[in-house]
Design a protein around this motif. Structure first.
Motif: not given
Length: 398
Positions: A257-259, A295-298, A300-305, A336-338
């Motif tokens: 949901l956060a992603v 920074d938003l894209d970073v 997004l990509q890290a959170g998605r992985l 969840k945290l990140y």
């Protein structure tokens, strides 16, 4: 291990995105203003199979094999819905993770046959009554009681912040309650199914919340609410363990949901930074803006992985094979945290990029800003996640 999505998953993602953009996006601003819970949309989500992604065919579900990634499919659906509106995303997340899955995992054959078909079809919803005014993650502080009298559980107590618990289509809530005391003096916690309409069970007036205006959330009260002894869900005294396992799954779903929220913020900011003209050109040429969007894209990509990794681990946990419960718990908490903290940061950045317009309710970033904060709280706060991660590293943190 690869976390690239299969062609089937990509096609499914696209179908959910089409639904969200066509059936949800045009209406969410008005629904948010009116605090309107769109039952018809829930029914359409059910008809498309969203609520049945983790359920077997015998109850009307998709019947996906583990290798087909049923939990990953659920996370993709939540992500795409959350990209358009967080309230709709959490309705699906709670409907499956907190409503269907406890019954699917711990229920008897009779309980599954009674409740699951309508829940899986999206015709009905179920809530999970855990949090109380003085108790949440601290099971020992649970005050709700269920006493077995004459073949019936008599439930007394109160719950709060319970999603999908008081809508027009809510069919039941599962409730954690004290059912006795162990030899060591600690409370025996069990889970009881309480159907909607049970005398003595009241879903009180819905909350006036900061965000998630479209989501159905109520405090619950139980005053001598009587249900059959057979409404015990799972083994007596195992309610807390069941709750912990349920939350592990839920944390990954909240990460999805956060992603979706970070994705929405990135996309909106890129579009706005290209269109908004100031001082002879688009604001996106200014490093102060462009670097924030980068920074938003970073994030997004890290959170998605992190989220897809945890979802893949959950799908691989079949019949004792694959990752251990401990490994999955760690991955779920990290994701969840990140992602939840990233979502809060992303909405702050998006609001700043939009400037004064970001403070106006006519722009979706304002709604996303309000919706984001709860992601750091629900399904275990950021502090709880850090505690669990530290424990997973072998630290004796309290």
């Amino acid at each position: 291990m690869s976390f690239e999505l299969s062609r089937e998953h990509e096609e499914f993602r696209a179908s959910v995105r089409d639904f969200a953009e066509a059936e949800v996006a045009p209406h969410v601003a008005q629904w948010d203003r009116d605090h309107h819970f769109p039952v018809d949309v829930v029914h359409r989500m059910g008809a498309l199979g969203f609520f049945g992604l983790t359920s077997p065919e015998e109850y009307g579900g998709a019947g996906l094999a583990p290798e087909d990634g049923p939990f990953t499919s659920l996370c993709l659906a939540i992500e795409e819905l959350g990209r358009v509106d967080q309230s709709i995303g959490i309705t699906l997340e709670a409907g499956v993770g907190l409503g269907i899955n406890p019954i699917l995992t711990y229920g008897t054959t009779e309980q599954k046959e009674q409740w699951l078909p309508d829940l899986v079809a999206g015709q009905r919803l179920a809530g999970f009554g855990l949090t109380e005014p003085g108790a949440g993650s601290d099971a020992g502080a649970t005050r709700t009681k269920a006493e077995l009298v004459g073949g019936e559980w008599v439930v007394n107590g109160a719950k709060q912040f319970i999603t999908n618990s008081g809508s027009a289509i809510t069919s039941l809530v599962t409730v954690t309650a004290r059912t006795g005391t162990r030899e060591n003096g600690s409370p025996e916690i069990s889970t009881i199914i309480v159907p909607a309409g049970t005398p003595g069970f009241t879903a009180e007036k819905g909350y006036d919340k900061l965000g998630w205006h479209i989501s159905d959330t109520h405090p619950l009260t139980f005053v001598d609410a009587k249900v059959p002894e057979a409404n015990l869900l799972g083994e007596r005294g195992r309610g807390y363990a069941q709750f912990l396992a349920t939350l592990d799954d839920g944390r990954v779903a909240i990460a999805a949901l956060a992603v979706g929220l970070v994705q929405a913020c990135r996309d909106l900011c890129v579009e706005y930074a290209l269109d908004r003209q100031t001082m002879g050109g688009p604001i996106g040429r200014k490093q102060g803006v462009a670097f924030q969007i980068a920074d938003l894209d970073v994030m997004l990509q890290a959170g998605r992985l992190l989220t897809y990794k945890a979802a893949a681990m959950r799908d691989a946990m079949v019949d004792g094979a694959g990752p251990s419960a401990k490994e999955f718990k760690q991955a779920a908490s990290i994701a969840k945290l990140y992602t939840s903290e990233s979502a809060v940061t992303a909405t702050r950045i998006a609001t700043q990029v939009f400037g004064g317009y970001g403070f106006m309710e006519e722009y979706p970033v304002a709604r996303f800003y309000r919706d984001a904060k709860i992601l750091e709280i629900g399904e275990g706060t950021s502090e709880v996640q850090r505690m669990l991660i530290a424990r997973g590293l072998g630290l004796p943190v309290e």
